[in-house]
Motif scaffolding. Structure first.
Motif, PDB file in Angstrom:
ATOM      1  N   PRO A 571       1.141  -0.672   0.289  1.00 45.55           N
ATOM      2  CA  PRO A 571       0.033   0.493   0.196  1.00 45.55           C
ATOM      3  C   PRO A 571       0.779   1.075  -0.318  1.00 45.55           C
ATOM      4  O   PRO A 571      -0.027   2.410  -0.580  1.00 45.55           O
ATOM      5  N   THR A 574       2.132   1.619  -3.662  1.00 45.43           N
ATOM      6  CA  THR A 574       0.518   2.568  -4.577  1.00 45.43           C
ATOM      7  C   THR A 574       0.676   3.765  -4.164  1.00 45.43           C
ATOM      8  O   THR A 574       0.657   4.422  -5.254  1.00 45.43           O
ATOM      9  N   ARG A 578       1.632   7.043  -6.394  1.00 46.86           N
ATOM     10  CA  ARG A 578      -0.326   7.865  -6.907  1.00 46.86           C
ATOM     11  C   ARG A 578       0.492   9.724  -6.274  1.00 46.86           C
ATOM     12  O   ARG A 578      -0.190  10.255  -7.429  1.00 46.86           O
ATOM     13  N   ALA A 596      -4.926   8.387  -4.696  1.00 52.58           N
ATOM     14  CA  ALA A 596      -5.309   6.696  -4.018  1.00 52.58           C
ATOM     15  C   ALA A 596      -6.294   6.066  -3.608  1.00 52.58           C
ATOM     16  O   ALA A 596      -6.427   5.361  -3.514  1.00 52.58           O
ATOM     17  N   GLU A 599      -7.554   2.178  -3.972  1.00 48.08           N
ATOM     18  CA  GLU A 599      -6.491   1.297  -4.384  1.00 48.08           C
ATOM     19  C   GLU A 599      -5.946   1.543  -3.048  1.00 48.08           C
ATOM     20  O   GLU A 599      -5.121   0.135  -2.397  1.00 48.08           O
ATOM     21  N   VAL A 600      -5.676   2.530  -1.657  1.00 48.49           N
ATOM     22  CA  VAL A 600      -5.412   2.308  -0.722  1.00 48.49           C
ATOM     23  C   VAL A 600      -6.313   2.515   0.317  1.00 48.49           C
ATOM     24  O   VAL A 600      -6.968   3.571   0.126  1.00 48.49           O
ATOM     25  N   HIS A 601      -6.641   1.340   1.685  1.00 54.69           N
ATOM     26  CA  HIS A 601      -7.840   1.477   2.432  1.00 54.69           C
ATOM     27  C   HIS A 601      -7.594   2.308   3.029  1.00 54.69           C
ATOM     28  O   HIS A 601      -8.669   3.248   3.591  1.00 54.69           O
ATOM     29  N   ALA A 651      -3.712  -0.481 -14.002  1.00 51.70           N
ATOM     30  CA  ALA A 651      -3.016   0.980 -13.159  1.00 51.70           C
ATOM     31  C   ALA A 651      -2.922   2.096 -13.559  1.00 51.70           C
ATOM     32  O   ALA A 651      -2.879   3.305 -12.843  1.00 51.70           O
ATOM     33  N   ALA A 654      -6.557   4.107 -12.871  1.00 53.26           N
ATOM     34  CA  ALA A 654      -6.585   4.296 -11.718  1.00 53.26           C
ATOM     35  C   ALA A 654      -7.207   5.921 -11.579  1.00 53.26           C
ATOM     36  O   ALA A 654      -6.352   6.418 -11.918  1.00 53.26           O
TER      37      ALA A 654
END
Length: 658
Positions: A571, A574, A578, A596, A599-601, A651, A654
């Motif tokens: 993460p 990622t 971004r 993000a 893509e990133v929680h 990707a 995104a």
């Protein structure tokens, strides 16, 4: 107050704070008074020493002004200290205890060493005496007539003390540790036969007979060439004894150290005590440029912090700054300053015991227990991560190292902690509790995050202001470093009106990052600065010429950032991609979350990890935090996004990829 002349002139308060003494003449005045502490120096002599054949118009009044400035500087640092400078006909004196001067303490320790019959005590006293030295005596006043004879006597005594310490350590059986240290000494004093004799004995006793004979031959040739003489009878006899492998030269077995005053519990054999003297810091190869204020700050922090961690991104110069600070720490560690390089430890298998064994091997490389015994360093899984538990095995190598260090006072420089941060933190926390005289100076891309830690973020070097006129750039630290390295790599290069704009651009585009500046300077010989500046839109395509020396991860700019990248969780990778490819590298928390999205929680937590790892900087303001990526990190993130897109085309689509 305490005064230092064994090196550049230095003054410290009783609590160890450095006292700044302004102006060269005031410092020279203090140095002159320190040549005779407690005794008056005539005013006429002081005037002659300070101004020689070109005295001021009113020399007596000018001398009085300098005396007042000295008193003011001392009193500012420690109220009441102005009274240490006393007017006493026919001149002035420093009313201080001679023991507050390092040169006096040095000589007192030498006298004690001569008077003792115990080899352990003799070696310790001699090592303590040598640790008072920070450079040549009166180093910054060597061109003054008043200092020259005093400094020459002290420097001669320094060499003699080094000879005696080497012999004392040979008597203790430390022949395996000495050849490297003595090689440096004989290089600095190439015609000193007594040092050469100790070096030859150390080489022979370490099983390096052929090297000892070769060293003797080189010395004999040099003496003949430079002085027209042969080696003296002592060296000649030693050479003959080495040739015939005289049993009298056999290495002694190190005497048993005095009983440990606080033995470990029954059932846990103590590790051999780390070497009580010495150190292993490498000599400085190039000057530390642009870090004067940082160096002062780090040294000041070392006076109070038992664990000081220098954090910063890869290539910012953490190791260079730490080494410079460790070469002259205050207070000086009585058991040496030791560099423990952790870069080669495997993050997949390293535990606290592994780190402890690595430290023990550094402190005592000839010991029989430098590595954990079978079972002591078992890699039991961490209950949360599934990887090795950093705290496992504290009954093994870590416990024994703690016992061995209980009554020692070393300074350990733990270099490159980031990839084994959890076990290093566990070791540091354990040893800080068990060894009260131990201090740590660590370098890392993220904090150790334990209670005792003091953090200091190593900043990039200041870069030129885009609005400043080009002639002003030569005073900017980043420019000074670049120019110094470029001049060394390309002797024809000079900073001038025709190159100043390009050099300023290079320094700004590379964010003042010392490693990047040094790599760029190496390309000046083939590209010149104008073309180099024009190609820095993609620094990784330009700075591909690696350095042959040093760690692999620092031989190119790409390798340095690859090292940091591999330490990131998916993460974090990622989010960094971004952030690097949206906007101008500056983000609010909301814009980071948008970049993000999907893509990133947990963006706030992940962003905090990137800040901890020094890949993103945060500044707080009235409107909340702002997050920034440097130009080099942004360029690296763009490369990584391109690679990710090639592997996973979706990707690029995104939400943050716009």
């Amino acid at each position: 107050m305490r005064f230092g002349v064994l090196g550049p002139l230095a003054v410290w308060t009783d609590d160890g704070t450095r006292v700044p003494i302004p102006e060269a003449k005031v410092r020279a005045l203090l140095a002159d008074l320190l040549t005779q502490p407690g005794r008056p120096v005539p005013a006429d002599r002081l005037i002659d020493d300070l101004w020689g054949t070109r005295p001021p118009r009113n020399p007596t009044a000018t001398l009085h002004t300098r005396i007042s400035q000295l008193r003011r500087a001392l009193d500012t640092a420690e109220p009441g200290a102005r009274h240490l400078v006393v007017r006493q006909p026919p001149g002035y004196l420093l009313a201080i205890d001679p023991d507050t001067v390092d040169a006096t303490r040095f000589r007192a320790l030498l006298d004690q060493a001569r008077d003792t019959g115990d080899p352990h005590t003799r070696a310790t006293l001699l090592t303590d005496a040598l640790r008072l030295w920070r450079g040549p005596a009166y180093a910054d006043h060597a061109d003054h007539d008043f200092a020259r004879p005093v400094a020459a006597r002290l420097d001669e005594e320094h060499v003699t003390a080094q000879e005696h310490e080497a012999q004392a350590r040979l008597d203790l059986g430390e022949h395996h540790l000495l050849p490297g240290e003595l090689a440096d000494l004989v290089a600095r004093h190439p015609l000193c036969e007594r040092l050469h004799a100790a070096h030859l004995r150390a080489l022979y006793q370490a099983g390096r007979q052929s090297e000892a004979l070769t060293a003797y031959t080189r010395l004999r040739e040099r003496l003949a060439e430079e002085l027209g003489v042969d080696p003296g009878p002592e060296l000649t006899a030693l050479h003959r004894a080495i040739l015939h492998q005289d049993p009298a030269l056999r290495a002694v077995t190190a005497p048993t150290a005095p009983p440990h005053p606080n033995p470990p519990p029954t059932g846990h054999a103590p590790a051999p005590a780390p070497a009580a003297t010495g150190g292993n810091l490498p000599a400085a190869v190039t000057p530390l440029i642009g870090r004067a204020e940082a160096l002062t700050r780090v040294r000041d922090l070392l006076t109070t912090a038992r664990l000081l961690t220098l954090v910063g991104p890869g290539g910012v110069g953490k190791t260079a700054l730490a080494l410079a600070a460790a070469r002259d720490p205050h207070p000086a560690p009585t058991d040496g300053t030791w560099l423990v390089d952790l870069a080669d430890l495997d993050p997949g298998t390293t535990t606290a015991d592994t780190v402890a064994a690595h430290i023990a091997a550094t402190l005592h490389p000839t010991g029989t227990d430098a590595h954990p015994p079978s079972g002591a360093g078992e890699h039991r899984p961490h209950p949360t991560t599934g990887g090795p538990d950093p705290t496992s095995g504290t009954s093994g190598a870590l416990r024994r190292l703690g016992h061995a260090l209980t009554h020692r006072h070393p300074l350990l420089l733990l270099d490159n902690c980031e990839h084994v941060i959890e076990p290093v933190a566990a070791v540091a926390e354990h040893l800080l509790h068990t060894a009260p005289g131990l201090r740590f100076l660590a370098t890392s891309q993220e904090p150790l995050a334990i209670t005792a830690e003091h953090l200091w973020a190593v900043p990039p070097l200041p870069t030129p202001d885009p609005t400043a006129p080009p002639p002003a750039v030569d005073t900017v630290p980043a420019v000074q470093l670049f120019v110094a390295r470029a001049t060394a790599a390309a002797p024809g290069f000079r900073l001038g009106p025709d190159t100043a704009v390009a050099v300023a651009t290079i320094c700004r585009r590379l964010d003042g990052l010392p490693l990047a500046l040094e790599l760029a300077a190496a390309r000046v010989r083939t590209l010149g600065v104008t073309e180099l500046a024009a190609r820095l839109d993609d620094p990784f395509a330009v700075l591909t010429t690696g350095r042959r020396g040093g760690p692999v991860r620092q031989r190119t700019l790409r390798a340095t950032l690859d090292w940091s990248w591999r330490l990131l969780a998916p993460p974090e990778q990622t989010l960094l991609r971004r952030l690097a490819t949206t906007g101008d590298g500056r983000h609010t928390l909301a814009s980071a979350e948008h970049a993000a999205a999907g893509e990133v929680h947990d963006v706030p937590h992940t962003l905090a990890r990137l800040v901890d790892r020094c890949l993103v900087t945060m500044t707080d303001g009235p409107d909340g935090p702002r997050y920034r990526l440097t130009e080099t990190v942004r360029a690296y993130g763009r490369h990584r996004l391109t690679e990710a897109t090639a592997t996973h085309p979706r990707a690029a689509a995104a939400p943050g990829g716009r």
